[in-house]
Structure formats: C-alpha cells, structure tokens
Design a protein around this motif. Structure first.
Motif, PDB file in Angstrom:
ATOM      1  N   ALA A  38       0.856  -1.191   0.000  1.00 35.91           N
ATOM      2  CA  ALA A  38       0.000   0.000   0.000  1.00 35.91           C
ATOM      3  C   ALA A  38       0.890   1.238   0.000  1.00 35.91           C
ATOM      4  O   ALA A  38       1.870   1.317   0.743  1.00 35.91           O
ATOM      5  N   ILE A  39       0.540   2.201  -0.846  1.00 35.69           N
ATOM      6  CA  ILE A  39       1.346   3.416  -0.990  1.00 35.69           C
ATOM      7  C   ILE A  39       0.466   4.630  -0.744  1.00 35.69           C
ATOM      8  O   ILE A  39      -0.611   4.767  -1.340  1.00 35.69           O
ATOM      9  N   ALA A  40       0.926   5.514   0.117  1.00 45.02           N
ATOM     10  CA  ALA A  40       0.217   6.778   0.346  1.00 45.02           C
ATOM     11  C   ALA A  40       0.558   7.731  -0.793  1.00 45.02           C
ATOM     12  O   ALA A  40       1.721   7.932  -1.135  1.00 45.02           O
ATOM     13  N   GLY A  41      -0.447   8.319  -1.406  1.00 49.45           N
ATOM     14  CA  GLY A  41      -0.212   9.244  -2.506  1.00 49.45           C
ATOM     15  C   GLY A  41      -0.361   8.578  -3.857  1.00 49.45           C
ATOM     16  O   GLY A  41      -0.763   7.423  -3.971  1.00 49.45           O
ATOM     17  N   GLN A  42       0.021   9.293  -4.871  1.00 51.15           N
ATOM     18  CA  GLN A  42      -0.194   8.854  -6.245  1.00 51.15           C
ATOM     19  C   GLN A  42       0.952   7.960  -6.724  1.00 51.15           C
ATOM     20  O   GLN A  42       2.122   8.318  -6.614  1.00 51.15           O
ATOM     21  N   VAL A  43       0.634   6.797  -7.233  1.00 47.68           N
ATOM     22  CA  VAL A  43       1.623   5.922  -7.867  1.00 47.68           C
ATOM     23  C   VAL A  43       1.700   6.293  -9.343  1.00 47.68           C
ATOM     24  O   VAL A  43       0.666   6.456  -9.997  1.00 47.68           O
ATOM     25  N   HIS A  44       2.920   6.456  -9.832  1.00 43.12           N
ATOM     26  CA  HIS A  44       3.073   6.874 -11.225  1.00 43.12           C
ATOM     27  C   HIS A  44       2.486   5.837 -12.184  1.00 43.12           C
ATOM     28  O   HIS A  44       1.812   6.173 -13.137  1.00 43.12           O
ATOM     29  N   GLN A  45       2.747   4.548 -11.898  1.00 40.22           N
ATOM     30  CA  GLN A  45       2.253   3.510 -12.799  1.00 40.22           C
ATOM     31  C   GLN A  45       2.082   2.212 -12.017  1.00 40.22           C
ATOM     32  O   GLN A  45       2.894   1.883 -11.152  1.00 40.22           O
ATOM     33  N   THR A  46       1.031   1.502 -12.321  1.00 37.71           N
ATOM     34  CA  THR A  46       0.810   0.172 -11.750  1.00 37.71           C
ATOM     35  C   THR A  46       0.712  -0.829 -12.887  1.00 37.71           C
ATOM     36  O   THR A  46       0.019  -0.597 -13.874  1.00 37.71           O
ATOM     37  N   LEU A  47       1.422  -1.929 -12.745  1.00 32.14           N
ATOM     38  CA  LEU A  47       1.425  -2.976 -13.756  1.00 32.14           C
ATOM     39  C   LEU A  47       0.940  -4.271 -13.118  1.00 32.14           C
ATOM     40  O   LEU A  47       1.524  -4.749 -12.144  1.00 32.14           O
ATOM     41  N   ASN A  48      -0.108  -4.826 -13.669  1.00 29.87           N
ATOM     42  CA  ASN A  48      -0.620  -6.097 -13.183  1.00 29.87           C
ATOM     43  C   ASN A  48       0.135  -7.222 -13.892  1.00 29.87           C
ATOM     44  O   ASN A  48      -0.006  -7.418 -15.092  1.00 29.87           O
ATOM     45  N   ALA A  49       0.939  -7.957 -13.110  1.00 26.03           N
ATOM     46  CA  ALA A  49       1.768  -9.018 -13.672  1.00 26.03           C
ATOM     47  C   ALA A  49       1.242 -10.402 -13.292  1.00 26.03           C
ATOM     48  O   ALA A  49       2.015 -11.363 -13.237  1.00 26.03           O
ATOM     49  N   GLU A  50      -0.053 -10.493 -13.076  1.00 28.80           N
ATOM     50  CA  GLU A  50      -0.639 -11.772 -12.670  1.00 28.80           C
ATOM     51  C   GLU A  50      -0.347 -12.848 -13.720  1.00 28.80           C
ATOM     52  O   GLU A  50      -0.510 -12.633 -14.919  1.00 28.80           O
ATOM     53  N   GLY A  51       0.103 -13.999 -13.247  1.00 23.00           N
ATOM     54  CA  GLY A  51       0.432 -15.101 -14.134  1.00 23.00           C
ATOM     55  C   GLY A  51       1.798 -14.996 -14.779  1.00 23.00           C
ATOM     56  O   GLY A  51       2.179 -15.872 -15.568  1.00 23.00           O
ATOM     57  N   MET A  52       2.567 -13.942 -14.447  1.00 25.19           N
ATOM     58  CA  MET A  52       3.876 -13.727 -15.056  1.00 25.19           C
ATOM     59  C   MET A  52       4.988 -13.984 -14.045  1.00 25.19           C
ATOM     60  O   MET A  52       4.793 -13.912 -12.836  1.00 25.19           O
ATOM     61  N   LEU A  53       6.178 -14.275 -14.570  1.00 27.88           N
ATOM     62  CA  LEU A  53       7.377 -14.450 -13.760  1.00 27.88           C
ATOM     63  C   LEU A  53       8.203 -13.175 -13.751  1.00 27.88           C
ATOM     64  O   LEU A  53       8.259 -12.467 -14.762  1.00 27.88           O
ATOM     65  N   VAL A  54       8.863 -12.887 -12.625  1.00 28.28           N
ATOM     66  CA  VAL A  54       9.865 -11.833 -12.564  1.00 28.28           C
ATOM     67  C   VAL A  54      11.158 -12.448 -12.059  1.00 28.28           C
ATOM     68  O   VAL A  54      11.182 -13.113 -11.012  1.00 28.28           O
ATOM     69  N   ILE A  55      12.237 -12.244 -12.809  1.00 31.47           N
ATOM     70  CA  ILE A  55      13.552 -12.748 -12.418  1.00 31.47           C
ATOM     71  C   ILE A  55      14.553 -11.589 -12.482  1.00 31.47           C
ATOM     72  O   ILE A  55      14.272 -10.542 -13.079  1.00 31.47           O
ATOM     73  N   PRO A  56      15.738 -11.736 -11.877  1.00 34.22           N
ATOM     74  CA  PRO A  56      16.758 -10.689 -12.000  1.00 34.22           C
ATOM     75  C   PRO A  56      17.215 -10.529 -13.444  1.00 34.22           C
ATOM     76  O   PRO A  56      17.191 -11.483 -14.232  1.00 34.22           O
ATOM     77  N   GLY A  57      17.641  -9.321 -13.798  1.00 35.23           N
ATOM     78  CA  GLY A  57      18.231  -9.116 -15.109  1.00 35.23           C
ATOM     79  C   GLY A  57      19.433 -10.014 -15.305  1.00 35.23           C
ATOM     80  O   GLY A  57      20.188 -10.303 -14.366  1.00 35.23           O
ATOM     81  N   LEU A  58      19.622 -10.486 -16.531  1.00 37.62           N
ATOM     82  CA  LEU A  58      20.737 -11.382 -16.817  1.00 37.62           C
ATOM     83  C   LEU A  58      22.058 -10.620 -16.746  1.00 37.62           C
ATOM     84  O   LEU A  58      22.132  -9.437 -17.125  1.00 37.62           O
ATOM     85  N   VAL A  59      23.095 -11.296 -16.260  1.00 35.58           N
ATOM     86  CA  VAL A  59      24.435 -10.722 -16.111  1.00 35.58           C
ATOM     87  C   VAL A  59      25.380 -11.511 -17.009  1.00 35.58           C
ATOM     88  O   VAL A  59      25.590 -12.707 -16.807  1.00 35.58           O
ATOM     89  N   ASP A  60      25.945 -10.849 -17.996  1.00 39.14           N
ATOM     90  CA  ASP A  60      26.801 -11.499 -18.995  1.00 39.14           C
ATOM     91  C   ASP A  60      28.254 -11.107 -18.736  1.00 39.14           C
ATOM     92  O   ASP A  60      28.640  -9.956 -18.945  1.00 39.14           O
ATOM     93  N   PRO A  61      29.102 -12.045 -18.279  1.00 36.94           N
ATOM     94  CA  PRO A  61      30.474 -11.675 -17.922  1.00 36.94           C
ATOM     95  C   PRO A  61      31.450 -11.553 -19.083  1.00 36.94           C
ATOM     96  O   PRO A  61      32.637 -11.303 -18.852  1.00 36.94           O
ATOM     97  N   LEU A  62      30.974 -11.693 -20.318  1.00 34.84           N
ATOM     98  CA  LEU A  62      31.878 -11.531 -21.462  1.00 34.84           C
ATOM     99  C   LEU A  62      31.124 -11.122 -22.710  1.00 34.84           C
ATOM    100  O   LEU A  62      30.415 -11.933 -23.310  1.00 34.84           O
ATOM    101  N   VAL A  63      31.305  -9.855 -23.095  1.00 34.75           N
ATOM    102  CA  VAL A  63      30.761  -9.344 -24.361  1.00 34.75           C
ATOM    103  C   VAL A  63      31.812  -8.447 -25.010  1.00 34.75           C
ATOM    104  O   VAL A  63      32.440  -7.623 -24.334  1.00 34.75           O
ATOM    105  N   HIS A  64      31.985  -8.596 -26.302  1.00 33.27           N
ATOM    106  CA  HIS A  64      32.924  -7.760 -27.060  1.00 33.27           C
ATOM    107  C   HIS A  64      32.129  -6.593 -27.655  1.00 33.27           C
ATOM    108  O   HIS A  64      31.737  -6.619 -28.828  1.00 33.27           O
ATOM    109  N   ILE A  65      31.888  -5.582 -26.836  1.00 35.71           N
ATOM    110  CA  ILE A  65      30.946  -4.514 -27.204  1.00 35.71           C
ATOM    111  C   ILE A  65      31.414  -3.687 -28.387  1.00 35.71           C
ATOM    112  O   ILE A  65      30.592  -3.100 -29.093  1.00 35.71           O
ATOM    113  N   THR A  66      32.728  -3.608 -28.616  1.00 35.38           N
ATOM    114  CA  THR A  66      33.229  -2.861 -29.774  1.00 35.38           C
ATOM    115  C   THR A  66      33.497  -3.770 -30.963  1.00 35.38           C
ATOM    116  O   THR A  66      34.056  -3.328 -31.969  1.00 35.38           O
ATOM    117  N   GLY A  67      33.081  -5.026 -30.848  1.00 36.00           N
ATOM    118  CA  GLY A  67      33.352  -6.006 -31.882  1.00 36.00           C
ATOM    119  C   GLY A  67      34.642  -6.753 -31.582  1.00 36.00           C
ATOM    120  O   GLY A  67      35.430  -6.376 -30.721  1.00 36.00           O
TER     121      GLY A  67
END
Length: 390
Positions: A38-67
């Motif tokens: 419960a939040i006092a005041g106005q919430v900027h956005q509410t997203l109903n994620a019923e039936g969905m999974l939430v996991i941490p963002g993936l962490v990639d320890p090796l990418v050649h970003i400049t090619g």
C-alpha cells in the motif's frame, strides 16, 4: 519527485522462489517487496503481472561490445553491439572485453562504448587488457586501471593454451594476477583475472601452477570457454571443486559442436553429475566475438559471430532440460554477479538495483527494466541507442 512503478501479483524468483508478491520500484532501486503493498499518494504507474514471472536481469560476464574477430583479415572484424542486442534478451548487466585484436580495437574505444551503453540504460563494466602479454592498459598498470577507472573491474580476457595468445609463463601469469589482486583490494573491486582458455594441450594447468607455486588463490582466476572440449570440461570440474568458478560459452555453431565443443546444457548436467555445485558455474555469451574455425595447421577455415541472445537461449534450454528455474537463474545472472563482486546485481531484494525481467510462464520476455528504466515493454524495445536502426 521520483516516479514509482508498482508491479503487482508477480511470481518472483530472486533467484530463490519468493512467491506471488508486489514489487515497488523508484529511483532505480527496489523500494519494497511483499504482498499487497500500500502506498500513500499517487503511484506513477501500476502494472498487473498476474500469471507472469519476474527474475533478475541477466548478467553477462563476457561481451565484445566494440566487436572482435579479425583472425581472417580486416574484413572479418565483427560489428559493435547495440543496446537492443542485449535488452531484447533480458541482459541488463555485462562486462566488456577486447580479444585477439588490441591494435585496431582499443581500450579507449571500449571504455567510451561502455559509457555510451550505460547512458542508454545498461550496466556496463570493463576488463582491462586483452589476449596479450605484456598487458595493454589505459593508465600504465593493471592496478592503476582498477583504482582510477570506475568501470574497470578486472583484467581479461587474457589468453592461455591458445596459439593466438602470448604463450606467457607461469611467473608472468602470476604477476598479472598479483597486480589484479592488489588493484581489486585497494579499489574494493573483484580484481578478477578473466581467462580465455584455448584448445591447447595445457588447458587450465597454468592456473593450478600459479595457485600451487605462489600465494595467489585459485579464486583470482575466472576461466571461460570451459565447454570448448570434453577434456577441458573435465579439467574444469577439478578447478571448481577447488573453489573456483568456471564459465561456459553459450555462443556456438554446428562446426564448433562437431569439432568437440560441449553444448551448455550438457556441460552443466555433466558438472552437476560430477559433484560440482551450481554456485561454481556460470554462462556467458561471448557476444560479438568471432567464432573462428581453424584446421590442424592453425589456418582459419571459417568465421561466424557470437550473439548476446545466446545467454537467454541457454537459460531457456536449461529450464527445458528440467534444471530448476532457480538454478538456471543463478547460471545466467547471480553467480557471475557474485564472482565479479557486483553486489547490487544478480538477485532481487529491497535496496538492490531495479534490474528485472518480466516473462510469461513459457519464458517469453515481456518487459525488461535496468536501474528502473524500461528497456522493453509488451515484447518490444522501448529504448534504442542514439544511432540504432529501428
């Protein structure tokens, strides 16, 4: 005033299963997690994620970003990555590296690209150095780079057991590790030595020699491409049982598999069967690297490009192979974050960075947030790089 996002009724894995709860995000952080927030005041956005999974963002320890690449000449240099190469596939944090080519690809360009991708919304860190020894750095030494450049968290990917490497001795490798260790201690970073392991006869024996002959612990090293062959994979089991973390490469092609590379799912299952704990493994994409194919004389016969998408694909394959979802998340997020001392990444909790992936029960990605910024919504990118094609 900080805008707030309230995600309601999500089935949350932190990576441990938390259950169906709400997550409140604001200021780039997770502010609260629990039932019926419960939040006092106005919430900027509410997203109903019923039936969905939430996991941490993936962490990639090796990418050649400049090619990367270039083993077949200038025309075989692979392209630099763009924001959506990562965001479309749930990758919110990555570590950038040079490879074989540290002449036409520079650390200066790597750092500039990392800053640009961070501005775009990703969390991008860097390894100093490259395949080569003596180590190329930005400030003159590995220790100085770690202490003075925020984005630099280690050195890599320095090459061993590979004809493209510098054939450095055990003493030289020990000096590299010592510099990285001291730099990490003084800067409160991992100081990791991220090691490219080729298909040479020695495998990861040099890492064991350093640990046996010096005061450098085996945990200072983080070897990758450990599924390159069955023999190397089995060497990795002993390394992991000694306390280290081994990294498997998700980007591959049929030619690599036909030449003996072990698919990620098979490598993980073999490791578990051999008694390696899940915490001692991780998966990286090797995105935008070249996937060179050499004949027995060391001559290049084929070349393709690694894909950041392969990290997410490996995650899906692991779950399809009946690996528990919690363990699959650890392999593509939590373990790399822990090993690299990225303490605000890799798991979901109050005070952590708001790096989240919302997906359907069949693991299709719906939305991605990085530091609370929406990079994907409703299955489509919501942010692009400055000059990225849409």
């Amino acid at each position: 005033m900080t805008s707030l996002l309230l995600i309601r009724n999500a089935n949350v894995y932190s990576p441990e299963p938390v259950g169906v709860i709400d997550i409140l995000i604001g200021g780039g952080k997770i502010l609260a997690m629990g039932r019926d927030i419960a939040i006092a005041g106005q919430v900027h956005q509410t997203l109903n994620a019923e039936g969905m999974l939430v996991i941490p963002g993936l962490v990639d320890p090796l990418v050649h970003i400049t090619g990367g690449g270039g083993e077949g000449g200038f025309h075989t240099r692979t392209r630099a990555m763009e924001l959506t190469d990562a965001s479309r596939f749930g990758v919110t944090t990555l570590v950038a590296a040079l490879g074989t080519d540290a002449v036409s690809r520079s650390l200066e360009d790597l750092l500039a690209k990392a800053k640009g991708l961070t501005y775009d919304g990703l969390n991008v860190f860097c390894y100093t150095g490259s395949y080569a020894y003596p180590v190329v750095t930005l400030t003159g030494t590995i220790t100085r780079d770690l202490m003075l450049i925020d984005q630099v968290i280690g050195i890599g990917e320095i090459a061993i057991s590979d004809h493209r490497g510098s054939q450095l001795t055990v003493n030289e490798l020990a000096r590299v590790a010592a510099e990285a260790r001291v730099g990490g201690m003084l800067s409160q970073k991992a100081g990791t030595v991220f090691v490219h392991v080729g298909d040479g006869r020695a495998g990861i024996a040099p890492l064991h020699h350093v640990a046996a002959q010096t005061d450098i612990p085996i945990t200072q090293f983080y070897p990758t491409h450990m599924n390159r062959s069955q023999a190397l994979l089995e060497q990795g089991f002993n390394f992991a049982k000694a306390g280290g973390v081994i990294d498997f490469t998700a980007s591959t092609n049929q030619a690599c598999l036909d030449s003996g590379e072990v698919a990620v799912v098979d490598a993980v299952m073999q490791a578990l069967h051999a008694g390696v704990g899940i915490e001692h493994m991780s998966v990286s994409s090797d995105g935008h690297a070249s996937l060179p194919i050499f004949n027995e004389r060391g001559e290049l016969t084929g070349l393709e490009m690694g894909r950041i998408a392969s990290l997410y694909e490996a995650f899906c394959d692991l779950v399809a192979a009946k690996l528990p979802l919690t363990d699959a998340i650890k392999l593509v997020s939590t373990n790399a974050a822990r090993n690299l001392k990225l303490s605000n990444k890799g798991y979901l909790g109050v005070g952590q960075d708001a790096d989240l992936v919302l997906m359907s029960p069949d693991l299709a990605i719906d939305s991605v947030w990085s530091r609370g910024q929406a990079l994907m919504r409703d299955g489509q990118p919501s942010r692009y790089g400055q000059f990225e094609m849409r």
